[in-house]
Write an enzyme that holds these catalytic residues in place. Sequence first.
Site, mmCIF file in Angstrom:
data_model
loop_
_atom_site.group_PDB
_atom_site.id
_atom_site.type_symbol
_atom_site.label_atom_id
_atom_site.label_comp_id
_atom_site.label_asym_id
_atom_site.label_seq_id
_atom_site.Cartn_x
_atom_site.Cartn_y
_atom_site.Cartn_z
ATOM 1 N N CYS A 44 42.419 39.611 42.195
ATOM 2 C CA CYS A 44 43.782 39.105 42.398
ATOM 3 C C CYS A 44 44.142 39.045 43.878
ATOM 4 O O CYS A 44 45.135 38.450 44.248
ATOM 5 C CB CYS A 44 44.805 39.884 41.581
ATOM 6 S SG CYS A 44 45.197 41.505 42.232
ATOM 7 N N CYS A 118 52.510 38.798 42.151
ATOM 8 C CA CYS A 118 51.187 39.235 42.578
ATOM 9 C C CYS A 118 51.231 40.211 43.734
ATOM 10 O O CYS A 118 50.355 41.044 43.884
ATOM 11 C CB CYS A 118 50.345 38.034 42.962
ATOM 12 S SG CYS A 118 51.005 37.131 44.347
#
Lengths: 137, 456
Positions: A44, A118
């Site tokens: 990520c 995120c």
Amino acid sequence: MADVDKWIYSAVVKDHFMHPRGFLMGEPKEGEFDAHGEVGSFACGDIIKLWIKIDKKTERITDVKWQTWGCATAIASASMFSEMLTENEGMNIDEAMKITPKDIAEKLGGLPARKFHCSILADKAFKKAVEAYRLRS
Amino acid sequence: MDHAAATPMDERVRKAMEPYWLKDFGNPNALYKEGLVARNAIESARAEVARVFGARPKEIIFTNGGTESDNLAILGIAGAVAGGIGKLTSLRTDEEGNPTEAKFPNSSLKPAARNFPLPRLHIITSKFEHHAVLSACKKLEKEGFEVTYLDVGKDGVVDPEEVKRALRPETILVSIMYANNEIGAIQPIREIAKVIRNFKKKGGFSGEAKPNFSRFTLPRSGAGSDASQNFALPRLNTAFPYFHTDACQAPGYLDLNIQKLGVDLMTINGSKIYGPKGTGVLFVKDGVKLQPILYGGEQEKKLRPGTENVAGIVGLAAALRLADEEREKESTRLSKLRDYFIGRLTMEIPKVVLNGHSAERLPNNVNVSILDVEGESVVLYLDEAGVACSTGSACTSENLEPSHVLMAIGRPHSYAHGAMRFSLGRSTTKKNIDYVMKVLPGIIEKLRMFSPVKIS
């Protein structure tokens, strides 16, 4: 939002990114902290590790340190979050557990929508650290 | 340090374009004098581009950029062969809903074959093409075409042998870029063209790749009963597959002669070569049929309707001519600077890895993974120091996926997120590189100071 013309993030994000506060250099010393938590992944693109020191009687957070591998907002939100926790002699754990990514983003003067989920990982790393702390004490 | 993203317009290009804004603004399709002036400007530009390519002027189509040229090449070929994309009358699917066979009603295939389900028409490309190619291929997949995305190896170079293995009788198009835009890896276009030529000579059989007969549901014809004859029925005519290359990063550094390259279609973008943005070229070899992606007037052989961007076309041609003239000198100069830069990066900053082939590389491309730091942070710190460059990190993209190019060369996420691309250009000097090397080590040191990541 005038500063957007010059920089993609807010002036507060930029300040915390260029001059991050409350990070830990190298490895912590033995007994320097009570617990730590780590979240994120290479996939990520952001990893954050966060250490906490707690006053056992008052349950106040006496020290927070972090390390971040990630983008500007990940670094800035960790920096901002550590400031929020240590303000006024340190926040109480229960109170600190209530801090949401939205609270951090607001303090930072807003974040682009796609960055919201995120890159704000500091609160999650903190919750993990508290979990580890509670298991131990 | 981001010339692969955009280049400033060359002053000489601007001058060439100047008359066509205010003075000679005529519509090139008009019959009166003003129109003819504009028409002549376009045709001179076309001749100029054709000369650089070693092509004929009628093989040059002006578009609005690299993306449009790529789309026109891929969707255009597919449309012309299938008789219109999006016009499939039957599409068989497997249990998971993936198409297995498609029927194209207006196909240029023999009439006898039209009424039977055909094998899915096939396209070959690579995993690290520009999105203008990949997204067009993805669209065609949804419409019933089959696409092979070739691996590119750890150096980022397509192996012509892989192309050979992937070719099938039903392959209509091979699209491989000339040089990769992120890692600068130069592709063996001539060798791939040779593989395709040999494949065509053998009538569509590479010798190695056995066609998948089980796919075919054609009836056995009365005359001749051997399998190859039956099989020959749905075969495309011997002109297929066509070979397209996206050469957007090549002008000024690589030879653009289409005869030497052996390509049927080639994409060029004006804004990467010190020309105007919003201009592009698609070279289309004489005889290659394309279906347009835009409909309107008869400009550009009906392939690109709409009043021509006269100033843009003139500017693009001037930019291409200059790039061609200065190619050797500038390539030599930049290759030296590139190697000097790569040398310093890898020697002076710990844990720096070069991405892409070290020799088969564009003279202006430097792409390194700096471990333990994340690219967006580096870009923003460098921006603050006055240096513009780009990163393979997900954080700069809308989809939050790291660079598909770096993933294609097998780099792990941790490397892709720390990838930095510096692309040099005409204005880049040794002094600029020395400046980057003055500020970058400190930035990396600072970011590593609070990074929890320590890749060994």
